[in-house]
Design an enzyme around this catalytic site. Structure first.
Site, PDB file in Angstrom:
ATOM      1  NE  ARG A  22      -3.609  -2.453   2.405  1.00 37.07           N
ATOM      2  CZ  ARG A  22      -4.640  -2.504   2.283  1.00 37.07           C
ATOM      3  NH1 ARG A  22      -5.566  -1.637   2.567  1.00 37.07           N
ATOM      4  NH2 ARG A  22      -5.465  -3.700   2.750  1.00 37.07           N
ATOM      5  CB  SER A  52     -20.277 -13.413  12.379  1.00 39.46           C
ATOM      6  OG  SER A  52     -19.644 -12.556  11.902  1.00 39.46           O
ATOM      7  CB  SER A 100     -17.877  -0.316   3.024  1.00 36.22           C
ATOM      8  OG  SER A 100     -17.101  -1.213   3.489  1.00 36.22           O
ATOM      9  CG  HIS A 119     -19.941   1.735   4.765  1.00 33.93           C
ATOM     10  ND1 HIS A 119     -18.517   2.354   5.055  1.00 33.93           N
ATOM     11  CD2 HIS A 119     -19.397   0.692   5.838  1.00 33.93           C
ATOM     12  CE1 HIS A 119     -17.530   2.277   4.688  1.00 33.93           C
ATOM     13  NE2 HIS A 119     -18.345   1.305   5.452  1.00 33.93           N
ATOM     14  CB  THR A 170     -18.013   5.299  12.161  1.00 36.23           C
ATOM     15  OG1 THR A 170     -17.020   6.352  12.301  1.00 36.23           O
ATOM     16  CG2 THR A 170     -18.915   5.753  10.211  1.00 36.23           C
ATOM     17  CE  LYS A 223     -16.530   4.472   7.131  1.00 34.77           C
ATOM     18  NZ  LYS A 223     -15.744   4.031   7.847  1.00 34.77           N
ATOM     19  CB  THR A 282      -9.375   4.117  24.676  1.00 34.61           C
ATOM     20  OG1 THR A 282      -8.512   2.541  24.596  1.00 34.61           O
ATOM     21  CG2 THR A 282      -9.509   5.276  23.727  1.00 34.61           C
ATOM     22  CB  THR A 283      -6.819   9.040  25.870  1.00 27.49           C
ATOM     23  OG1 THR A 283      -6.161   8.871  26.658  1.00 27.49           O
ATOM     24  CG2 THR A 283      -7.523  10.610  25.957  1.00 27.49           C
ATOM     25  CB  THR A 300      -9.541  -4.675   1.376  1.00 24.60           C
ATOM     26  OG1 THR A 300      -8.133  -4.019   2.158  1.00 24.60           O
ATOM     27  CG2 THR A 300     -10.962  -4.022   1.555  1.00 24.60           C
TER      28      THR A 300
END
Length: 431
Positions: free
Chosen positions: A21, A139, A191, A219, A247, A250, A279-280, A365
């Site tokens: 990548r 799943s 997606s 998405h 999320t 997006k 986690t902060t 991916t």
């Protein structure tokens, strides 16, 4: 052991498979999006204008004036960082307000914000399943990596059902005692192919066999539903789903992930998920910008209307030119290359020859042999830019000897003038 040689060999293997990548140095411009500045390696001092056609900022909300103003105002008032984890001084007012907005968006009692959608899936699935005795996770075969990792970390028995195959899901559910804890995890909109899950069918099976449902709307939030609640909202099914994950990075143009569910489930996540506890917190400026985007899209349908119209326009134009678009009912536009090396080269030619940026999508991916260019139209792309995209892709396909398909003529619904005029730079094109 020669440690460095091991790392070098691993990278060399990626390069041999054309899976290495390369990150394009792209400088976003809030006022000109989807136009951005590209700084090629070795000539960073002389940036070039490029048009982005693969952004996950699906609606361009990252550049919306209200979103930017909310971020700036919060940074000035509260500083750059959150100051700690949620438990250690990091529960600031903007994050609390954001969680209230998200709970309201999905019609749930509560919501919990994480640093990313990947983390919220990892934490949500693993923690929920681990708190249910002898839980079985079912799943979908094409679930996102973050969901797969969440399933693995749960340490529970898991079974994979064929993609969007409700008959196979029922077969797996029927083989288990009804009283056994079961969690069905799936996405609303996938997606890479752009297909949509049979949400109603999955919910019906979950109820019949006593399972919980966990849907990833990453998405779809912001882009679908009367208030941007996602595909489940559009289909009137939000209230039937136990856990909704989404999320902020997006459709809402900000950063972070979240889970919306019952108050008891969210409290359990808050109390047990290490990915949350240690986690902060998101900075106040990020939380405030996300809240502004969520609030705006609850009442404004203009962005969604223009977004869907542009997605249809792009698909129509590409199919008319004989380019191999993978058909689907969503805003995702996969143009199939089916060769890793040529996919990478197509991306390079688009950028170098046509100033168009579309990142290649290769394994892991997507499966080998299904490599593609994944195009994501936004409300801010103009008809002129659509025409330039089609011309550029036709040129690249011819240059690389990629196969064309027979041109397709599909009905095209023209967007309203009002949708065009929501963005001043498009008003002229609409007229």
């Amino acid at each position: 052991m020669d440690y460095q040689s091991r790392f070098e060999a691993a990278i060399a293997e990626l390069k041999r498979e054309d899976r290495y990548r390369i990150f394009a140095n792209i400088e976003r411009d809030a006022t000109r999006f989807p136009v951005a500045l590209w700084r090629p390696a070795g000539q960073e001092h002389a940036p070039l204008d490029v048009t982005i056609w693969c952004s996950n900022d699906y609606l361009g909300m990252g550049g919306h004036p209200a979103v930017i103003e909310a971020s700036v105002r919060a940074a000035r008032a509260h500083g750059a960082g959150a100051g700690g984890t949620r438990n250690i001084s990091g529960t600031h007012r903007p994050i609390v307000e954001l969680e209230r907005e998200l709970a309201d968006l999905h019609g749930k009692q509560a919501a919990l914000v994480f640093t990313s959608g990947w983390i919220s899936n990892l934490a949500g699935i693993s923690t929920i399943a681990s708190l249910l005795p002898n839980c079985l996770i079912l799943s979908d075969a094409l679930n996102h990596n973050s969901m797969i990792e969440g399933v693995r970390r749960a340490g529970c028995e898991r079974k994979v059902f064929r993609h969007n195959d409700v008959a196979h899901l029922e077969e797996l559910l029927a083989a288990e005692p009804r009283e056994r804890a079961k969690l069905v995890v799936f996405e609303s909109l996938y997606s890479m192919d752009g297909d949509i899950a049979p949400i109603a069918g999955i919910i019906a099976l979950a109820k019949r066999y006593g399972a919980m449902t966990y849907i990833d709307e990453v998405h779809a939030v912001g882009m679908y539903g009367a208030r941007g609640g996602g595909v489940a909202e559009r289909e009137g099914l939000m209230g039937e789903i136990d856990v909704i994950e989404g999320t902020l990075a997006k459709g809402f143009g900000s950063m972070g992930g979240y889970i919306a569910a019952s108050a008891a489930l969210i409290d359990a996540l808050r109390s047990y998920a290490p990915q949350f506890i240690f986690t902060t917190t998101l900075p106040p400026s990020v939380a405030a910008s996300a809240t502004a985007a969520v609030r705006h899209l609850k009442t404004s349908g203009v962005e969604r209307q223009r977004h869907q119209a542009n997605a249809q326009l792009v698909k129509h134009a590409l199919q008319a030119a004989g380019l191999p678009v993978l058909e689907n009912p969503s805003h995702i536009v996969p143009v199939m290359v089916r060769d890793a090396a040529k996919c990478r080269r197509a991306s390079e030619l688009l950028l170098e020859r046509h100033a168009i940026y579309i990142q290649p999508i290769n394994y892991p991916t997507v499966a080998r042999g299904t490599e593609r260019l994944r195009i994501t139209p936004t409300p801010r792309h103009s008809e002129r830019q659509v025409a330039e995209l089609v011309e550029a892709l036709v040129d690249v396909w011819a240059t690389l000897g990629l196969p064309f398909e027979a041109p397709k003529v599909v009905p095209l619904r023209r967007p309203s003038v009002e949708a065009y005029c929501a963005y001043p730079e498009m008003k002229k094109a609409a007229e």
